[in-house]
Design an enzyme around this catalytic site. Structure first.
Site, PDB file in Angstrom:
ATOM      1  CB  CYS A 162      -0.935  -0.002   1.210  1.00  0.00           C
ATOM      2  SG  CYS A 162      -2.096  -1.383   1.207  1.00  0.00           S
ATOM      3  CB  CYS A 182     -14.094  -0.042   4.976  1.00  0.00           C
ATOM      4  SG  CYS A 182     -14.641  -0.930   6.459  1.00  0.00           S
ATOM      5  CG  HIS A 189      -5.539   2.300  -0.343  1.00  0.00           C
ATOM      6  ND1 HIS A 189      -4.424   2.969  -0.832  1.00  0.00           N
ATOM      7  CD2 HIS A 189      -5.058   1.282   0.421  1.00  0.00           C
ATOM      8  CE1 HIS A 189      -3.339   2.373  -0.377  1.00  0.00           C
ATOM      9  NE2 HIS A 189      -3.686   1.355   0.368  1.00  0.00           N
TER      10      HIS A 189
END
Length: 389
Positions: A85, A208, A334
Site C-alpha cells: 500500500c 473502510c 485507496h
C-alpha cells in the site's frame, strides 16, 4: 546529501474510469505536474513509477515507459516499484534519494492504479496473498478483519468508544466534501456512520476505504535547481523508510504499529523537529481505527488517548494537528500506486496556501505517513516524509 524540493504537483480525480487506460491516467497526472513545475518534459532526468498490481490481471508491463513516452520523455532511467500500500511513496522516496545524492537534478515520481477493472474476489485474493496462504489467506485473514480486531483491542484496553472511532470517518468525509479530487464528496453524520452496514464489527462501511482508479505525480529538484523554476519550493526535511520485524512469537493483535514509532523517531531526528512542530499531517487511514493508532504512534497524543484526541477536535481544522485534510483514503479511496503521492500533493497545496476551504492557516511544516501491507500481523513497510516551506 543535498536539499531537495518539490516544485510540481498534479493528479487526476480519483474514481471509476474503466473507459480509460493506465497510460491515459498517468499522462494526465504527469502533464499537470510538469506544467505546475514550469519545466519542459525534456528537463526530467529520471523517473520512478509506483504501480502495485496491474500484472495480476494482465494490463501490461513497463507502464512508466508507456506514460512518459507519450509525453516525449525517453532515454532516461525509468523504474517501476511496488511496496504494498506504500507503493507510491516508495517511488517518491527513490526519486528524492537520487536527487539528494546528486545522481540527477530533476526527477519525476508518479503513481497510477486501475483497481475497478477487477472484481472483489480477485482483489481479496491478491490482498490476502497466495504466497502466505498457508498461514493467513486460507485462514480468513483480511484487512477489514485485522483493523476491526485492532479497534476491539483498543476499545478493551483503553476504553475507546465506537463513536470515537467512527468520528474519523465523519471528519475525513467532511474534508472530502471540500476536495474536488476526492472520490466520495458527500459528508456524513455520526449517526449515519454508526448505522451503516457492518463490514467487520465495529467497522461500518464508511469506516473502510473504497478502491478506485487514478494517478498522482510530483516533480522533485535540487534546491539550487528549484530556484530556477519557482519562488515557492517545498523542501523535503526528512524521508524515512522502515520495514517490519515479523516475529512469529509476536502478539496476534497489537494496539501500536512499531514501524510507525521507529519511522517517526527517525524522521523527527533527521528533520530536527518533533511532533509538536507539525502543523498538519496526512496519514494512512485505510480504516478509521488505523487513524486512531497513527495519532498515538506518531506522537500526536499519548498512547491510549487517540479516541479523546479526535473527540476533542484536535485533528480537525483549528485543532492541534489537522489530519487528512484531503479527505484521506476514506474519501479519496485507496488507489494503491497513487495513494502516497496524492497525500504529498495535499501537503504541498497546504504549505503553498492553495487548499481552499480546507486550508490550515499558517501551515509551515507537514508530515506524510504511508503504511504498506502486512506480513503476519506486522506492518511490512512504512514511509514518513516531513515537508516544510
Amino acid at each position: 546529501m543535498r536539499e531537495v524540493a518539490i516544485i510540481g504537483i498534479g493528479g487526476t480525480k480519483f474514481g471509476k474510469y474503466p473507459h480509460l487506460s493506465l497510460r491515459e491516467l498517468g499522462e494526465e497526472a504527469c502533464l499537470k505536474a510538469i506544467r505546475d513545475a514550469n519545466i519542459k518534459p525534456k528537463d526530467i532526468q529520471l523517473a520512478y513509477v509506483g504501480n502495485a498490481m496491474q500484472w495480476e490481471w494482465g494490463q501490461g508491463l513497463l507502464i512508466g515507459h508507456d506514460v512518459l513516452r507519450e509525453l516525449g520523455i525517453t532515454r532516461i532511467p525509468i523504474s517501476r516499484v511496488e511496496n504494498g500500500c506504500a507503493t507510491g511513496t516508495n517511488a517518491f522516496r527513490e526519486a528524492w534519494y537520487k536527487v539528494a545524492t546528486g545522481y540527477c537534478d530533476i526527477a519525476i515520481a508518479f503513481g497510477v492504479e486501475q483497481m475497478t477493472v477487477a472484481d472483489s474476489s480477485m482483489m481479496l485474493n491478491i490482498f490476502t496473498g497466495r504466497q502466505h496462504a498457508e498461514r493467513e489467506g486460507d485462514m480468513g485473514y483480511s484487512a477489514p478483519g485485522l483493523f476491526a480486531m485492532i479497534a476491539r483491542r483498543h476499545m478493551s484496553q483503553f476504553g475507546t468508544t465506537r463513536e470515537q472511532i467512527a468520528l474519523v470517518a465523519v471528519k475525513n468525509r467532511k474534508f472530502g466534501a471540500m476536495n474536488p479530487e476526492a472520490q466520495l464528496t458527500k459528508a456524513v453524520t455520526l449517526e449515519e456512520v454508526l448505522n451503516d452496514r457492518i463490514i467487520c464489527d465495529p467497522l461500518t462501511l464508511p469506516q473502510c476505504c473504497p478502491r478506485g482508479d487514478g494517478a498522482a505525480a510530483v516533480i522533485l529538484a535540487s534546491k539550487k535547481t528549484a530556484k530556477k523554476y519557482t519562488s515557492t519550493p517545498i523542501l523535503v526535511a526528512a524521508s524515512v523508510q522502515v520495514s517490519g520485524s515479523y516475529l512469529d512469537e509476536g502478539r496476534l493483535i497489537s494496539v501500536s504499529f512499531d514501524s510507525d514509532v521507529r519511522g517517526a523517531q527517525a524522521a523527527y531526528e533527521t528533520a530536527g523537529l518533533g511532533p509538536e512542530d507539525m502543523d498538519l499531517a496526512e496519514v494512512h487511514d485505510c480504516f478509521s481505527s488505523a487513524e486512531i493508532l497513527h495519532y498515538e504512534d506518531l506522537g500526536f497524543c499519548p498512547k491510549g488517548e487517540g479516541g479523546h484526541f479526535i473527540e476533542e477536535g484536535h485533528s480537525d481544522l483549528g485543532g492541534k494537528i489537522p489530519v487528512n485534510t484531503s479527505g484521506g483514503l476514506l474519501s479519496k479511496g485507496h488507489i494503491i500506486g497513487a495513494t502516497g503521492i496524492s497525500q504529498i500533493i495535499e501537503l504541498v497545496r497546504q504549505l503553498r496556501g492553495q487548499a481552499g476551504p480546507r486550508q490550515v492557516k499558517g501551515a509551515k511544516v507537514a508530515l506524510q505517513h504511508n503504511g504498506g501491507g502486512f506480513i503476519h500481523t506486522d506492518t511490512a513497510s512504512c514511509f514518513i516524509n516531513i515537508l516544510k516551506k
